[in-house]
Design an enzyme around this catalytic site. Sequence first.
Site, mmCIF file in Angstrom:
data_model
loop_
_atom_site.group_PDB
_atom_site.id
_atom_site.type_symbol
_atom_site.label_atom_id
_atom_site.label_comp_id
_atom_site.label_asym_id
_atom_site.label_seq_id
_atom_site.Cartn_x
_atom_site.Cartn_y
_atom_site.Cartn_z
ATOM 1 N N CYS B 111 -3.896 -0.334 -5.571
ATOM 2 C CA CYS B 111 -3.174 -1.608 -5.452
ATOM 3 C C CYS B 111 -2.787 -2.188 -6.807
ATOM 4 C CB CYS B 111 -4.016 -2.605 -4.657
ATOM 5 S SG CYS B 111 -4.567 -1.900 -3.088
ATOM 6 N N HIS B 253 -1.861 -9.273 -5.598
ATOM 7 C CA HIS B 253 -1.888 -8.264 -4.550
ATOM 8 C C HIS B 253 -2.192 -8.924 -3.208
ATOM 9 C CE1 HIS B 253 -2.685 -4.853 -2.166
ATOM 10 N NE2 HIS B 253 -3.988 -5.030 -2.144
ATOM 11 N N ASN B 283 -1.301 -5.445 4.044
ATOM 12 C CA ASN B 283 -1.607 -4.957 2.702
ATOM 13 C C ASN B 283 -0.835 -3.665 2.495
ATOM 14 O OD1 ASN B 283 -2.769 -3.653 0.509
ATOM 15 N ND2 ASN B 283 -4.862 -4.310 0.997
#
Lengths: 79, 326
Positions: B111, B253, B283
């Site tokens: 990420c 993120h 996500n």
Amino acid sequence: MTKAEILKKVQAVIAEQLDVEEKQVVPTANIREDLDADSLDIFEVMNQLEDDLEVKLDPDESIVTVQNVVDYIDQTMAK
Amino acid sequence: MAYRIMTTASAVPHKIVTNDDLAKILETSNDWIESRTGIIERHIAVDENTSDLCYRVAEKLLAQANVAPEQIKAIIIATMTPDYYTPATAAIVQGKLGATHAFAFDISAACSGFTYALSVARGYIQLPTDYVLVIGGEVTSKVLDWSDRSSAVLFGDGAAGVLLQGTPEKADGWYGEQLLTIGRQSEQLTSGYTPVTQANFGQVGQTHIQSTFFQMAGQAIYQFSTRQVPRAIEAAVLAAGLSLDQVDHFLVHQANARLITKMASQLNQPLTKFPMNLQHYGNTSAASIPLLLAEQVASGKIKRGDCCVLCGFGGGLTIGIQIIQY
């Protein structure tokens, strides 16, 4: 720190994190089911207790009730 | 020579999977998912792989900037879900674009991938005619255990990126960066393990490599996200000679709405500075930050001259911070 003092601290932190009244946070309360906590809530409670009590907490799946939290902290602090 | 972001773009799969759709295959509900994570829906790839999504982004970027593929110097794609171990996703995209003068490779930093890729890209930008594509793309649905409700509900697919150009003005567009890795915690967030076994040797007709689905040590990752990440953001901003108050937008993120809210409070900054779009995408790992950036730019919420902190964090464990002027 006595177990009674630990219990008071745990009750205060859980009540604040889960937005419930302290009187609901009884030792036999199941944190997930009775107090409607999810895993993020439990992580946050543990984080807060770590900071406030200055102790490293690394709990496992056996934490179910408020009393479990108190006992775990008591054991960890005794080491 | 600094870089400036010429333009941004994104591409997501057409199929939308709502929480109610997930409740049909998992023991969960819309209420539970939405209240715990903030996610309402996510896009899931049906007939497009990571390179396809990234190619769509690249096409848009070049069209928007009126730059020809032959002018591209480098293509860097951040992904943890490439089409192949080899060739790199970026190489496939280079081929499809006809970017014949570009070298291309992937970055694997989970990420944090997009912020790591921006760091690498900066080194290739020496002239105003150096154009570099930096894209974050994922098809996380490839690596999810769809029977595990604790992880399957969290993720989505998508790609987004930027076209960078050299800018002759000193320090224009870039204030600073910080990249951190905590390898001793690498086991706490994993996906796609390929084991070595006795059976590897002489295995005839081996057609696939074993891999494990995504898994995460919840408490440890939560601590990492709410303690180390805010500290790293603050340190990076101060090291860049700025204060947190001077930052206009924190593009972090998009892991979880409650986590982001907690980070804002740790940094003592208003939540309005922390835009979120995870409600609609989940996500998307390395695509998460550029997807948010592209939307915020397209809607006019991020304007030229705005100071932005881009912060990725996740598997590695890694933290990647870029402090830029859009």
